[in-house]
Design a protein around this motif. Structure first.
Motif, mmCIF file in Angstrom:
data_model
loop_
_atom_site.group_PDB
_atom_site.id
_atom_site.type_symbol
_atom_site.label_atom_id
_atom_site.label_comp_id
_atom_site.label_asym_id
_atom_site.label_seq_id
_atom_site.Cartn_x
_atom_site.Cartn_y
_atom_site.Cartn_z
ATOM 1 N N PHE A 373 -1.476 -0.417 -0.891
ATOM 2 C CA PHE A 373 -0.962 -1.399 -1.839
ATOM 3 C C PHE A 373 0.264 -2.103 -1.278
ATOM 4 C CE2 PHE A 373 -0.398 -3.369 -5.849
ATOM 5 C CZ PHE A 373 -1.552 -3.126 -6.578
ATOM 6 N N ASP A 374 0.164 -3.396 -1.104
ATOM 7 C CA ASP A 374 1.258 -4.223 -0.613
ATOM 8 C C ASP A 374 2.165 -4.580 -1.787
ATOM 9 O OD1 ASP A 374 2.941 -6.034 0.498
ATOM 10 O OD2 ASP A 374 1.400 -7.385 1.245
ATOM 11 N N VAL A 375 3.477 -4.425 -1.586
ATOM 12 C CA VAL A 375 4.413 -4.709 -2.669
ATOM 13 C C VAL A 375 4.307 -6.153 -3.144
ATOM 14 C CG1 VAL A 375 6.350 -5.354 -1.182
ATOM 15 C CG2 VAL A 375 6.793 -4.344 -3.428
ATOM 16 N N GLU A 376 3.865 -7.058 -2.266
ATOM 17 C CA GLU A 376 3.743 -8.462 -2.663
ATOM 18 C C GLU A 376 2.706 -8.639 -3.767
ATOM 19 O OE1 GLU A 376 5.642 -11.031 -1.908
ATOM 20 O OE2 GLU A 376 6.873 -9.557 -0.850
ATOM 21 N N ARG A 377 1.750 -7.727 -3.832
ATOM 22 C CA ARG A 377 0.742 -7.817 -4.885
ATOM 23 C C ARG A 377 1.321 -7.473 -6.256
ATOM 24 N NH1 ARG A 377 -4.538 -4.604 -3.042
ATOM 25 N NH2 ARG A 377 -5.253 -5.473 -5.038
ATOM 26 N N LEU A 378 2.526 -6.932 -6.253
ATOM 27 C CA LEU A 378 3.191 -6.597 -7.517
ATOM 28 C C LEU A 378 4.123 -7.706 -7.998
ATOM 29 C CD1 LEU A 378 4.206 -2.869 -6.831
ATOM 30 C CD2 LEU A 378 2.172 -3.707 -8.018
#
Length: 399
Positions: A373-378
């Motif tokens: 999970f990439d933090v940018e997806r949050l």
């Protein structure tokens, strides 16, 4: 040499070593094999006895010269050697007798020594239970704490706070379980017959307090926000806002330091978490503005500093009480986290994104370990949640 009173009186003291540390010398008696004298550079003279037991040399200090005469020391040495000759390990015997009478206080200290990764809040909770609920049991031997005592104490505290009564007994149960494994005889048999706290399960006496499900409702968000804006302390106000906008646990937010904040990547990182998994969150616009303002005025390594010894903000009970009084909205800091989670669910944030936002780890979800999970997806979900709260803060309270 033969150890006599005359020899002990005149024995030379060893010189202090070149490293400045005290030195010691040993003198063995020629008449009693294993009996000896230990002399230190500080002038201390102590009688000892040594013997190989189960392949290892065991040494026991019998006592200091002056407290024991040479003849008394020799008699004690003969008792020790006599036991060894009959197959008894005198040192283990003493250790086992001590273990049989281990007190709750000592067992608790020993338990904590084996739990080096306890979070500060957990440690404080343990100490509070020991100092309050079991204050008068500290010097009692574990073997003297009975099932009836457990039931009585649980009932007594349950009348004040069922949750604290259950929590205290869980801690006591953990200490006894530790002691059952820790204190055993040479054959591996525990000195304690059983764990007396298990009686609460046998009699179904646990209170089983339901988890709180309270949160701040939509129509309460504006009066709550308006009340926070009346707080005189900017640090406390910002802290309450950040907890709501991020869903962080109260300690995670309170202990934030500036080296956990990355203005370039626009993220904050929690390394000490409940599940020991690093938690990284992206900024929303409002979070970035709040942190940037605090950074411009920073006076401490902590984002939310305090004059207290710990250096950072603790639970702001006074501020929570004032906001409650001004707004009419009763809440706890954990209610802010529940409010964040509820808002995210209502906004249809994807399940795995929500789990990452609140750093929830499901041990039964085998697929979770395969998702990178990439933090940018949050970032978009985080902004969406913040926008919802801002909208509520700015809404017309009469609508």
């Amino acid at each position: 040499m033969r150890i006599t009173k005359g020899f002990v009186d005149k024995v030379p003291l060893p010189q202090i070593g070149s490293d400045g540390k005290p030195a010691q010398a040993f003198y063995r008696d020629s008449t009693i094999s294993g009996f000896g004298l230990r002399v230190t550079s500080g002038g201390a003279k102590s009688f000892i006895v040594e013997k190989r037991v189960d392949g290892r040399v065991k040494r026991k200090t019998l006592g200091r010269y002056g407290n024991l005469t040479v003849e008394q020391a020799k008699k004690e040495a003969m008792k020790f050697l006599g036991k060894v000759a009959t197959g008894i390990d005198p040192i283990r015997e003493v250790s086992e007798k001590r273990a049989q009478r281990i007190t709750l206080s000592d067992a608790f200290k020993d338990y904590l020594a084996t739990r080096k990764n306890l979070k500060p809040n957990t440690l404080n909770d343990y100490n509070r239970s020991m100092n309050e609920m079991f204050k008068d049991w500290q010097t009692k031997a574990l073997s003297d704490i009975s099932r009836d005592m457990v039931i009585s104490r649980h009932t007594e505290y349950g009348q004040r706070s069922p949750a604290r009564a259950d929590n205290g007994m869980r801690i006591l149960r953990a200490i006894f379980n530790h002691a059952l494994q820790r204190y055993q005889d040479s054959s591996g048999k525990p000195f304690l017959a059983s764990n007396p706290v298990e009686v609460l399960s046998h009699q179904r006496a646990w209170y089983k307090v339901e988890r709180r499900q309270t949160l701040i409702k939509d129509h309460q968000l504006k009066p709550w926000y308006d009340a926070t804006m009346q707080l005189n302390n900017q640090t406390t106000r910002d802290y309450l806002h950040l907890v709501l906008l991020t869903g962080l646990r109260r300690t995670e937010a309170a202990t934030l330091t500036w080296d956990q904040i990355d203005f370039k990547d626009k993220t904050l990182t929690i390394t000490e978490t409940k599940n020991n998994r690093i938690h990284r969150l992206p900024f929303s616009d409002a979070i970035e503005e709040l942190l940037q303002r605090r950074f411009d005025e920073k006076s401490s390594p902590f984002v939310f500093p305090s004059d207290a010894e710990r250096g950072h903000l603790s639970e702001p009970r006074t501020a929570v009480a004032r906001v409650t009084k001004l707004s009419g909205v009763t809440f706890t800091l954990h209610d802010l986290r529940r409010t964040f989670i509820t808002a995210a669910e209502r906004l249809d944030i994807p399940a795995y994104a929500l789990k990452r936002l609140i750093n929830h780890k499901d041990p039964n979800d085998v697929t979770e370990g395969y998702i990178i999970f990439d933090v940018e997806r949050l970032r978009l979900p985080m902004q969406k949640i913040t926008d919802f709260f801002i909208q509520q803060f700015e809404s017309d309270s009469d609508v």
